[in-house]
Design a protein around this motif. Structure first.
Motif, short mmCIF file in Angstrom:
data_model
loop_
_atom_site.label_atom_id
_atom_site.label_comp_id
_atom_site.label_asym_id
_atom_site.label_seq_id
_atom_site.Cartn_x
_atom_site.Cartn_y
_atom_site.Cartn_z
N UNK A 106 0.90 -1.15 0.00
CA UNK A 106 0.00 0.00 0.00
C UNK A 106 0.94 1.20 0.00
N UNK A 107 1.09 1.80 -1.17
CA UNK A 107 2.03 2.90 -1.34
C UNK A 107 1.28 4.22 -1.14
N UNK A 108 1.76 5.02 -0.20
CA UNK A 108 1.14 6.29 0.15
C UNK A 108 2.01 7.42 -0.40
N UNK A 109 1.49 8.10 -1.42
CA UNK A 109 2.26 9.16 -2.08
C UNK A 109 2.46 10.38 -1.20
N UNK A 110 3.73 10.79 -1.08
CA UNK A 110 4.06 11.99 -0.30
C UNK A 110 4.67 13.07 -1.17
N UNK A 119 16.25 14.38 0.52
CA UNK A 119 15.11 13.46 0.67
C UNK A 119 14.87 13.03 2.12
N UNK A 120 15.94 12.79 2.88
CA UNK A 120 15.80 12.36 4.27
C UNK A 120 15.11 13.45 5.10
N UNK A 121 15.50 14.69 4.87
CA UNK A 121 14.88 15.80 5.60
C UNK A 121 13.41 15.95 5.21
N UNK A 122 13.12 15.76 3.95
CA UNK A 122 11.74 15.87 3.46
C UNK A 122 10.85 14.79 4.08
N UNK A 123 11.32 13.55 4.06
CA UNK A 123 10.53 12.43 4.57
C UNK A 123 10.30 12.57 6.07
N UNK A 125 10.44 15.41 7.79
CA UNK A 125 9.95 16.74 8.15
C UNK A 125 8.43 16.77 8.29
N UNK A 126 7.94 17.94 8.58
CA UNK A 126 6.50 18.15 8.75
C UNK A 126 5.84 18.37 7.39
N UNK A 127 4.55 18.05 7.34
CA UNK A 127 3.78 18.33 6.14
C UNK A 127 3.49 19.83 6.05
N UNK A 129 1.11 23.06 5.61
CA UNK A 129 -0.20 23.27 6.23
C UNK A 129 -1.34 22.70 5.39
N UNK A 130 -1.31 22.97 4.07
CA UNK A 130 -2.37 22.48 3.19
C UNK A 130 -2.40 20.95 3.17
N UNK A 131 -1.22 20.32 3.18
CA UNK A 131 -1.16 18.86 3.20
C UNK A 131 -1.64 18.32 4.54
N UNK A 132 -1.25 18.97 5.62
CA UNK A 132 -1.66 18.53 6.95
C UNK A 132 -3.17 18.53 7.10
N UNK A 133 -3.83 19.49 6.48
CA UNK A 133 -5.29 19.55 6.54
C UNK A 133 -5.93 18.37 5.81
N UNK A 134 -5.30 17.93 4.73
CA UNK A 134 -5.85 16.84 3.92
C UNK A 134 -5.35 15.47 4.37
N UNK A 135 -4.38 15.43 5.25
CA UNK A 135 -3.77 14.18 5.67
C UNK A 135 -4.75 13.20 6.33
N UNK A 136 -5.64 13.63 7.23
CA UNK A 136 -6.56 12.66 7.84
C UNK A 136 -7.40 11.89 6.81
N UNK A 137 -7.91 12.57 5.81
CA UNK A 137 -8.70 11.89 4.77
C UNK A 137 -7.83 10.91 3.98
N UNK A 138 -6.59 11.28 3.71
CA UNK A 138 -5.67 10.41 2.98
C UNK A 138 -5.35 9.16 3.80
N UNK A 139 -5.09 9.34 5.10
CA UNK A 139 -4.82 8.20 5.97
C UNK A 139 -6.03 7.29 6.06
#
Length: 180
Positions: A106-110, A119-123, A125-127, A129-139
């Motif tokens: 189950x690959x979850x696109x980030x 890449x290590x810092x990105x993975x 790091x924090x989402x 704000x716009x992504x963080x708002x949409x994260x619960x629905x994605x999860x």
């Protein structure tokens, strides 16, 4: 996070075992399902999966790995049977340890980091704000996809949850529900 959500939805408690993983157990149709969150470095997660398979006697084909994927745009979900690592160190470790690619994913696109960002810092790091708002629905979609795989099989789950890309590069609508 997807496993935490799945465990919560199914009232599956977590316990620590041998300090190498946090494990939960859930029974579905008389089959015990182990939820495993390796507590090692990502690039050693295959060792954990190998130990669990050795202890449980389960087959490689019974493994479903939920993982992030920088090659998929944020919020893109892709279910897959087998394949290579695509540069993902955790998947490389699992492939190496199991000596097989015969597990489900189950690959979850980030999405990809900005130019110049490691890449290590990105993975880690924090989402945004716009992504963080949409994260619960994605999860939630990730947990629903996992449930669908377990209840209806990988082929049905792929039909419901894999995103189709249109020729002009826009994402087509993605399946969002398991129950019909």
């Amino acid at each position: 996070w997807v496993l935490d959500l799945f465990a919560s939805r199914h009232k599956c408690p977590w316990e620590e075992r041998k300090r190498f993983a946090t494990i939960g157990s859930h029974v579905l149709d008389d089959t015990e399902i182990l939820l495993v969150k390796p507590q090692t470095y990502m690039n050693r997660s295959g060792e954990v999966i190998g130990r669990i398979l050795d202890e449980s006697g389960a087959s490689t084909e019974s493994v479903i790995v939920v993982h992030d994927d920088m090659d998929l745009p944020f919020e893109t979900l892709k279910l897959k049977k087998g394949g290579g690592a695509g540069g993902h160190r955790g998947i490389e470790s699992i492939l190496w340890e199991l000596d097989s690619d015969r597990f489900l994913r189950v690959k979850m696109g980030i999405g990809r980091p900005e130019a110049g960002e490691q890449p290590e810092d990105y993975v880690l790091g924090s989402f945004l704000d716009e992504q963080a708002e949409r994260l619960p629905a994605f999860l939630t979609r990730g947990a629903e996809a996992l449930e669908c795989i377990l209840e209806q099989g990988i082929d049905r789950a792929m039909n419901l949850f894999n995103t189709r890309i249109r020729e002009e590069g826009e994402e087509a609508e993605q399946g969002a529900t398991v129950k019909e």
